[in-house]
Write an enzyme that holds these catalytic residues in place. Structure first.
Site, short mmCIF file in Angstrom:
data_model
loop_
_atom_site.label_atom_id
_atom_site.label_comp_id
_atom_site.label_asym_id
_atom_site.label_seq_id
_atom_site.Cartn_x
_atom_site.Cartn_y
_atom_site.Cartn_z
CG MET A 103 -48.32 -25.47 3.35
SD MET A 103 -47.34 -25.26 4.87
CE MET A 103 -45.69 -25.13 4.19
NE ARG A 104 -51.92 -18.88 -2.59
CZ ARG A 104 -53.08 -19.51 -2.45
NH1 ARG A 104 -53.86 -19.26 -1.42
NH2 ARG A 104 -53.47 -20.38 -3.34
CB ALA A 105 -48.31 -17.43 4.72
#
Length: 687
Positions: free
Chosen positions: A274-276
């Site tokens: 989910m970092r993107a």
């Protein structure tokens, strides 16, 4: 201090300048990784940015740059009273490639501990960079454990130090910028993901723009202060815009429509985790603030995707970073309905941009204009190598005019699907660069003992030093709390970890290997070993032999990607000059021993063992192989012989080399459990 080159005087490089400015507005974006060939103003632009950063208020005397209005309650120099502070320029701290862990995160002040008997913390570069810029040139050459430490600090906004009896936590929020030349090796994908944005830079191919670059650089070199003065107004304007964007940023609204576009884009491009999504949301919000808007529009989302996603799409180390812009536009259009929070244009990005801000990018290319990323992205280097390599390798055989006996040159075939290989390691205990292949004495790893330092002390073994000094305290007249320590008492910690090796591939490209299915399997095996070398932080080289000579297809390099490109374009055909290939490999290793004597080599010979090129080919090949055995070079022969009748020539070659032979099937990780023991055992017997 020399006058830096003005940021606004950098010619072109719009993507690079925009990414840096967005992080200057909001360090929470997560930093910038700048990838590109040498001589493309990467370092110049980063150093120039420091002059644009607004000054910061700090508590007087605080080594950790606490803000006087809201000091860090856990500051090691605290507690601080809330009040007025002093202003100073934002720092730009450079992290050298050869820096130690102590220099990065800080450590126990050994001098005070021994002399005064107190535990005192000596801050490192992460503390110096707080509220400023931390710049890592050639970040791909930095040791992995240092990259882990600085990226963890960048993600958490704090540095935690637990070592040598010291337990310290201090704030470490900074703009992280790393530059790298992909030809010198790649970062691991999980480390790439920790950089918020990435930018590909390349030198312009437009003569007019190149002329302007040279003109400005010469003018700066002749009179740095005068040149900077001519750009002072532009610098002041950009600095004011950064301050304004910072003030506006908390007011920017990220509506459900743009947020849905962000989620849909990340899902469509199958990025991991989910970092993107989070980075894209922060980047889009910062883009809106930079453009002077309080609402995020579709164009912000598109631009954020082009900056935040390319380096997160790599499925293996040999994939070039990039993004399919047509697919991106389709995704944004499909999910562009929203709830009206991204402008009146709905899914029409150009309508959104026109309604909200007719000139969003301003004088220096920021705001709502998408980065001008070429369609070939980072493939220039690779395609250039590939296109130039086939003719060069085809010259010795001149198959177009006089084909060699046995087989003419055949077109390159694609490699078979790579697989996980068995671990091949060099026996013994080395002292080379940190890596993940063979056992070695390293600066980092588990402590195995202590010894007297040879030369400068680099890693103190505190317990052993105290133990050596303790019996002499009465004789030395100790009266205070501290130990009386002399030079002879100091002990160097000895540590054992893993090193990276030079893995030299010697690949048979002769006619006996030319069957398409067979060569495809061979290339797949070598590609698998290259993937393993990438993961273990090795240098690699590639020597091929066919026709009448052996050739260095790729000199030893840290760029495993370059080796994969050369392998893909490797043609086959002609006789099998095994001796010539081995002698060329011997020359390569001899030169590398002079350049880097601490790095041990592992030679991987990929052949069926036949020798047909030159006079007395079998005898000459045996003599060449024994040179490696005499030098103690660890070697593995990957036996490519196939068919019901096998001559066992590869096994004979392995015996001459003092190494071991494995088949393509045995090379797989799930085939033979004792492969590493065999390699080491044979090498010891040969020694």
């Amino acid at each position: 201090m020399s006058t830096p080159f003005p940021f606004t005087a950098v010619v072109g490089q719009d993507d690079l300048r925009l990414a840096l400015l967005l992080n200057a507005v909001s360090p929470a974006v997560g930093g910038v990784l700048v990838r590109g060939e040498k001589g493309t103003a990467k370092s110049t632009a980063v150093r120039a940015l420091s002059a644009l950063m607004p000054e910061v208020d700090v508590v007087a005397g605080c080594r950790f740059s606490c803000a006087p209005a809201a000091p860090d309650p856990a500051c090691p120099d605290g507690p601080h009273e809330v009040g007025a502070g002093v202003q100073r320029p934002a720092r730009m701290v450079e992290l050298p490639v050869g820096a130690s862990e102590d220099r990065l995160v800080g450590a126990l002040d050994i001098e005070r501990a021994l002399a005064e008997g107190v535990k005192a913390f000596e801050p490192g570069l992460l503390a110096d960079a707080h509220r400023g810029i931390l710049y890592v040139d050639e970040v791909n050459l930095l040791h992995d454990h240092l990259v882990d430490l600085l990226l963890d600090a960048a993600a958490m906004g704090a540095s935690y130090v637990e070592r040598e009896g010291v337990s310290v936590r201090h704030a470490a929020r900074f703009l992280l910028v790393g530059t790298m030349n992909p030809e010198e090796g790649e970062l691991r994908p999980q480390l790439l993901d920790r950089f918020g944005l990435t930018v590909e830079v390349a030198a312009s191919r437009e003569p007019d723009q190149r002329v302007e670059v040279v003109r400005r650089r010469l003018a700066y070199d002749d009179d740095p202060d005068g040149f900077a003065g001519r750009w002072a107004d532009e610098e002041t304007s950009v600095r004011a815009r950064i301050v304004a964007a910072r003030k506006l940023l908390p007011s920017v609204v990220l509506g459900d429509g743009p947020l849905r576009q962000i989620a849909a884009t990340c899902a469509a491009f199958e990025v991991d985790g989910m970092r993107a999504d989070i980075v894209m949301a922060r980047t889009a919000t910062t883009l809106a603030a930079w453009a002077g808007r309080t609402e995020v529009i579709a164009e912000d989302v598109r631009q954020a995707a082009l900056l935040a996603l390319p380096h997160r799409r790599r499925r293996n180390p040999f994939d070039a970073p990039g993004l399919d812009e047509d697919k991106l536009d389709e995704t944004l259009e499909e999910f562009g309905g929203g709830d009206g929070s991204n402008g009146s244009g709905g899914s029409d990005d150009s309508g959104d941009s026109g309604d909200e801000d007719p000139d969003p990018d301003g004088p220096d290319g920021g705001g709502g204009q998408p980065p001008q990323e070429g369609p070939d992205g980072g493939n220039d280097d690779g395609s250039g190598e590939s296109s130039g390599e086939v003719p060069a390798q085809g010259e010795p055989s001149e198959s177009g005019q006089a084909p060699s006996p046995g087989a003419g040159e055949q077109a390159p075939v694609r490699a078979a699907e790579p697989f996980r290989t068995k671990v091949l390691s060099v026996p013994g205990l080395g002292e080379g660069a940190a890596g993940r292949r063979s056992r070695a004495r390293t600066e980092h790893g588990r402590t195995t003992g202590a010894r007297r330092p040879q030369g400068a002390l680099t890693k103190l073994h505190l317990a052993a030093t105290v133990q050596a000094a303790a019996p002499h305290q009465r004789a030395r007249g100790r009266s205070g709390p501290g130990l009386v320590v002399r030079r002879d008492d100091l002990r160097q910690a000895t540590r054992e970890g893993r090193e990276g090796n030079l893995v030299l591939f010697v690949v048979d490209a002769s006619g006996s290997m030319a069957a398409r299915q067979r060569m495809s399997a061979v290339k797949g095996a070598v590609l698998s070993l290259l993937l393993d070398a990438y993961q273990r932080r090795d240098k690699v080289g590639l020597v091929t032999f066919r026709g009448s000579t052996g050739e260095v297809a790729l000199p030893p390099t840290s760029s495993v990607d370059a080796a994969a490109v050369r392998l893909e374009s490797l043609p086959t055909g002609g006789r099998t000059p095994l001796a010539a290939g081995l002698l060329r490999a011997h020359d390569v290793l001899r030169v590398e021993r002079l350049r880097d004597p601490a790095r041990r080599a592992l030679m991987v010979v990929v052949t069926d063992g036949r020798a047909t090129g030159g006079p007395e080919p079998v005898s000459l090949a045996g003599r060449a192989a024994r040179l490696f055995a005499a030098d103690g070079v660890a070697s593995v022969v990957v036996d490519c012989e196939s068919g019901p009748v096998r001559l066992g020539l590869a096994g004979q070659l392995a015996g001459e080399l003092g190494g071991t032979a494995v088949t393509l099937d045995e090379l797989r990780a799930d085939s033979i459990a004792g492969l590493v023991r065999d390699v080491q055992g044979n090498s010891r017997r040969a020694a």
